[in-house]
Design an enzyme around this catalytic site. Structure first.
Site, PDB file in Angstrom:
ATOM      1  N   CYS A  64      25.313  25.415  50.983  1.00 26.20           N
ATOM      2  CA  CYS A  64      25.093  25.741  49.564  1.00 26.20           C
ATOM      3  C   CYS A  64      24.297  24.683  48.826  1.00 26.20           C
ATOM      4  CB  CYS A  64      26.427  26.006  48.894  1.00 26.20           C
ATOM      5  SG  CYS A  64      27.259  27.359  49.716  1.00 26.20           S
TER       6      CYS A  64
ATOM      7  N   HIS B 114      27.905  33.073  43.212  1.00 31.54           N
ATOM      8  CA  HIS B 114      27.418  31.956  44.028  1.00 31.54           C
ATOM      9  C   HIS B 114      26.349  32.467  44.983  1.00 31.54           C
ATOM     10  CE1 HIS B 114      27.017  28.405  46.228  1.00 31.54           C
ATOM     11  NE2 HIS B 114      28.275  28.133  46.536  1.00 31.54           N
TER      12      HIS B 114
ATOM     13  N   PHE C 142      29.657  23.401  51.843  1.00 30.43           N
ATOM     14  CA  PHE C 142      30.446  23.355  53.063  1.00 30.43           C
ATOM     15  C   PHE C 142      29.685  22.463  54.043  1.00 30.43           C
ATOM     16  CE2 PHE C 142      32.859  27.682  52.776  1.00 30.43           C
ATOM     17  CZ  PHE C 142      33.613  27.167  51.743  1.00 30.43           C
TER      18      PHE C 142
ATOM     19  N   HIS D 272      28.042  22.422  39.922  1.00 31.75           N
ATOM     20  CA  HIS D 272      28.162  23.331  41.065  1.00 31.75           C
ATOM     21  C   HIS D 272      29.183  24.404  40.702  1.00 31.75           C
ATOM     22  CE1 HIS D 272      27.609  24.600  45.127  1.00 31.75           C
ATOM     23  NE2 HIS D 272      28.891  24.475  45.414  1.00 31.75           N
TER      24      HIS D 272
ATOM     25  N   GLU E 213      34.826  18.080  41.311  1.00 28.06           N
ATOM     26  CA  GLU E 213      33.535  17.852  40.657  1.00 28.06           C
ATOM     27  C   GLU E 213      33.738  17.220  39.271  1.00 28.06           C
ATOM     28  OE1 GLU E 213      31.013  21.290  40.139  1.00 28.06           O
ATOM     29  OE2 GLU E 213      29.280  20.035  39.649  1.00 28.06           O
TER      30      GLU E 213
ATOM     31  N   LYS F 104      27.427  29.900  37.512  1.00 27.70           N
ATOM     32  CA  LYS F 104      28.023  30.790  38.522  1.00 27.70           C
ATOM     33  C   LYS F 104      29.046  31.723  37.878  1.00 27.70           C
ATOM     34  CE  LYS F 104      27.353  27.937  42.667  1.00 27.70           C
ATOM     35  NZ  LYS F 104      26.906  26.616  42.158  1.00 27.70           N
TER      36      LYS F 104
END
Lengths: 418, 82
Positions: free
Chosen positions: A161, A338, A397, A301, A312, A333
């Site tokens: 991502c 996403h 990830f 994010h 975050e 998002k």
């Protein structure tokens, strides 16, 4: 010492769950609109997750000839569409094609092609020769380079991502270091596929708010239950200030800084302390020659998963210190879902638009924030505010953390003639 | 004995579905390249025919194919050889 080559965005193409083109995407974000709906790309009636952010009304025939509508995996179709929006109408005029790189990423490539190929194999047949080129994660980069005759360096950095955030950062460096005068950068992902979604659902990464799609993506909210999968693409043309001046093309926004770190920890879970994410942000600011207090807006994010949002938030506190309380932070998002490998580029484009328009898009669905998420997330409504410097975060990830810093360009920066 | 007609029908259906091309409307001299039918297209149709009709096509032979006539000649030869 020779002054460092500066790099900026001169063209932009967006294909997102809020529409095809920059205008519908940006207007939707500023209005707090949602691109999340019941999914239609496959029959999900028996699936645990039945909502997604599909690109509405995408007709590949608008961008591709018949053969490519039949042949290209959807990720390639979305990528070409974004590239056509960015680079059509003579946008590359005056650029030497051998000096233009193509760094367009994808997190997952063509899972639909893999699905079809595996089925052919299980049915006892030889598998189509198209399986390999359609499944490869560099498909979009390849077809975009081919279509526009871009003969400079070309590849697809893959970091799940964070992929397209890396594509932007690495494209910027290719230009800075003289390997290209311009780079087509960005990302595409089209992973709304039953196999992919089933695995994400088993990981407990996806929201199951199937009956309330518009409110399913709830970054930083106490009752968040995962991200919503989206699809789409973003293609940007990066170029050196010199190249843009030579062509008489305005630099829209500067790409000023790039920072990368690795959690070097778990395969999918973020480090709860957020220290490595913080370091990516600090490195990007140092690369841009800026201080934390110079930043007005952080596009987080902000996926809406249980673990990622507090980590975050901690990272932003670490990187910005007291200024974290004064920053505007939002997760787009909450409206787009996403977009995996395309997310970093889409969110960098949103930062650029925020600088251009003086508007910070909101975080939607943040009715009750998680106490562990204690920043100004610009809830519910867009905010009109001058933005000089914006930072966008990507955490993937695999533990890949990327931050990009974008900065407003002033007339004096681009060496106005005379 | 493989049936040339049935193989030709499969090729026609493939070209119609993937290239929007009517095989019957093409003369034997038509160049496949001009139809956008490249090596990936060639080996896609060959894979389909091998799966369905248990035929075997040599790569070197297929890479020499330039025209619609060349392609149909090879299919015909496969049928009489089988």
């Amino acid at each position: 010492m020779r002054e460092r080559t500066r790099v900026g965005i001169t063209q932009m193409g967006l294909v997102t769950p809020l529409g095809i083109g920059t205008a519908p995407t940006w207007e939707g974000l500023c209005a707090g609109a949602s691109g999340i709906r019941p999914l239609t790309l496959f029959d999900a009636s028996a699936s645990r997750v039945r909502i997604a952010g599909e690109v509405p009304g995408f007709d590949p025939r608008r961008f591709l000839d018949f053969k490519d509508t039949q042949r290209l995996a959807r990720v390639g179709q979305l990528g070409v569409a974004a590239a056509e929006l960015a680079l059509g109408a003579g946008a590359l005029d005056g650029l030497e094609r051998e000096e233009v790189g193509t760094l367009v990423s994808s997190g997952l490539g063509g899972p639909d092609a893999i699905f079809t190929g595996v089925r052919e194999h299980l049915e006892g047949n030889s598998v189509s020769p198209l399986f390999i080129p359609m499944a490869m994660t560099n498909l979009a980069a390849s077809v975009i380079a081919q279509r526009f005759g871009l003969a400079g360096p070309s590849y697809s950095p893959v970091s799940a991502c964070a992929s397209s955030a890396d594509a932007i950062g690495l494209g910027m460096r290719l230009i800075r270091h003289g390997y290209a005068s311009a780079c087509v950068v960005g990302g595409a992902d089209a992973a709304i596929n039953p196999v992919v979604m089933s695995s994400f659902a088993s990981m407990r990464a996806l929201s199951r708010r199937n009956d309330d799609p518009e409110h399913a993506a709830r970054p930083f909210a106490l009752d968040r239950d995962g991200f919503v999968l989206g699809e789409g693409a973003c293609v940007l043309l990066l170029e050196s200030f010199e190249s843009a001046a030579r062509r008489g093309v305005p630099i829209r926004v500067e790409v000023a800084g790039y920072g990368q770190t690795s959690d070097a920890g778990h395969l999918t879970a973020p480090r709860p302390e957020g220290d490595r994410v913080a370091r990516a942000m600090s490195l990007a600011l140092a690369d841009a020659g800026l201080a934390p207090a110079d930043v007005d807006y952080v596009n987080a994010h902000g996926t809406g998963t249980l673990l990622s949002d507090p980590a975050e938030t901690r990272a932003i506190h670490r990187a910005f210190g007291e200024h974290a309380r004064r920053l505007a932070v939002s997760s787009t998002k909450s409206m787009l879902g996403h977009l995996l490998g395309a997310a970093g580029a889409v969110e960098a484009a949103i930062c650029a638009l925020s600088i251009e328009h003086g508007v910070i898009p909101p975080t939607m669905n943040l009715t009750e924030p998680d106490p562990a998420c204690d920043l100004d997330y610009v809830p519910h409504h867009a905010r009109h505010q001058s933005v000089n410097v914006a930072l966008t975060n990507s955490q993937a990830f695999g533990g890949h953390n990327v931050a990009l810093v974008l900065r407003r360009v002033h007339a004096a920066d681009v060496g106005a003639p005379g | 004995m493989k049936s040339y007609d049935s193989i030709r029908r499969d090729v026609a259906a493939f070209l119609a579905a993937n290239y929007a091309i009517e095989l019957d409307s093409l003369g034997p001299e038509t160049k496949l390249e001009d139809l956008g039918f490249d090596s990936l297209g060639m080996f896609s149709v060959v894979t389909l025919l091998e799966n369905k009709h248990a035929l075997k096509f040599e790569s070197s032979m297929m890479l020499r194919v330039r025209t619609v006539g060349d392609l149909l000649d090879i299919l015909r030869a496969q049928c009489s050889a089988a």
